[in-house]
Write an enzyme that holds these catalytic residues in place. Sequence first.
Site, short mmCIF file in Angstrom:
data_model
loop_
_atom_site.label_atom_id
_atom_site.label_comp_id
_atom_site.label_asym_id
_atom_site.label_seq_id
_atom_site.Cartn_x
_atom_site.Cartn_y
_atom_site.Cartn_z
N ASP A 129 6.83 -12.86 5.92
CA ASP A 129 6.91 -14.21 6.46
C ASP A 129 5.71 -14.50 7.36
OD1 ASP A 129 8.10 -16.62 6.71
OD2 ASP A 129 9.79 -15.94 7.92
N HIS B 263 -1.32 -17.92 2.21
CA HIS B 263 -0.73 -17.19 1.08
C HIS B 263 -1.77 -16.28 0.44
CE1 HIS B 263 2.84 -19.39 1.69
NE2 HIS B 263 2.40 -20.53 1.22
N LEU C 126 4.36 5.24 -7.05
CA LEU C 126 5.11 4.18 -6.35
C LEU C 126 5.65 3.14 -7.33
CD1 LEU C 126 5.76 2.69 -3.54
CD2 LEU C 126 3.70 1.37 -4.03
C1 V0D Z 1 2.58 -15.51 -1.33
C2 V0D Z 1 2.62 -13.23 0.74
C3 V0D Z 1 1.28 -11.06 -4.77
C4 V0D Z 1 3.85 -13.96 0.33
C5 V0D Z 1 1.92 -12.56 -0.38
C6 V0D Z 1 4.79 -15.84 -7.14
C7 V0D Z 1 3.69 -15.32 -0.35
C8 V0D Z 1 1.20 -13.50 -1.30
C9 V0D Z 1 2.14 -11.47 -5.76
C10 V0D Z 1 2.42 -10.78 -7.03
C11 V0D Z 1 2.57 -14.02 -3.34
C12 V0D Z 1 3.63 -10.97 -7.69
C13 V0D Z 1 3.90 -10.30 -8.88
C14 V0D Z 1 2.95 -9.46 -9.41
C15 V0D Z 1 1.75 -9.25 -8.77
C16 V0D Z 1 1.49 -9.92 -7.59
C17 V0D Z 1 2.70 -12.66 -5.29
C18 V0D Z 1 4.01 -14.54 -5.19
C19 V0D Z 1 3.51 -14.84 -3.93
C20 V0D Z 1 5.04 -15.43 -5.79
F1 V0D Z 1 3.20 -8.79 -10.55
N1 V0D Z 1 1.32 -11.92 -3.75
N2 V0D Z 1 2.18 -12.92 -4.06
N3 V0D Z 1 3.62 -13.45 -5.87
N4 V0D Z 1 2.10 -14.33 -2.07
#
Ligand code: V0D
Length: 253
Positions: free
Chosen positions: A33, A50, A144
């Site tokens: 968060d 993000h 992991l």
């Molecule tokens: C946004 C902070 C990596 C939280 C981290 C679709 C909010 C960055 C992924 C990710 C997000 C997901 C699946 C995957 C590889 C990478 C990601 C989302 C948001 C939502 F196989 N960061 N990340 N996915 N944020």
Amino acid sequence: MSIKFPFFKKRKKKRNISLDRDNMPRHVAIIMDGNGRWAQQRGLPRVAGHKEGMKVVKDTVKTAVKHNIKILTLYTFSTENWRRPKSEVDYILRLPKEFLHTYLPELMENNVRIETIGDFNGLPKHTKEAVQYAKDQTKNNNGLLLNFALNYGSRLEIINAIKQINQDINQAKLSIEALDETLFSNYLYTNNLLDPDLLIRTSGEQRLSNFLLWQLAYTEFWFTDVLWPDFKEEVFNDALHEYQQRKRRYGGI
Ligand code: V0D
């Protein structure tokens, strides 16, 4: 005799915490968060937070690998997140592809396996394709387990489990007498995963926000005011250290 040079002493005491390699949590879950707030504090658009948060995901995975943690579950997109402005949702749903384009080779080198929990089919096609590709590529890795909660909501997960159980009973695949906690767990997205040992939430909020309600029944919780983009290795280590302290205290009784 030791001579102290108070003027040369660093004002900020360097943290030198020791971690017990044999007492690591096996499964760590994180609510990441504070990305939007981090950006707004800098006069940047929320999406900049993000993107920065995405880099911290990569660093956190590396630290987890280093500590030989078995499972890392990250709450990346909740079923409630659809209520955000469309432009922000669109941006976020492109992050998996961007993340994997940049970091998949490194994840392979580190023997990381990618999995997801949540309503995968409710995601846009381009997101599904990028993530499915990564799942396929990493499926034989046995280091992991990097588990992304994508389009995840815990109450819906529980309701879907109940519906599936009801269907299995109606089709005589299951008798209600056989239903116990272990069997119920097998109907959740997290079936065959052990429950988290440690839950971390950043950014000062101290609630679960519909994350892993069933699975966190016995989990240690650790909260920090640090915003997710500032969640550096030292902060993660603090959480692991605190976890180990708590375990030691219980062990003493
Ligand atoms: C946004 C902070 C990596 C939280 C981290 C679709 C909010 C960055 C992924 C990710 C997000 C997901 C699946 C995957 C590889 C990478 C990601 C989302 C948001 C939502 F196989 N960061 N990340 N996915 N944020």
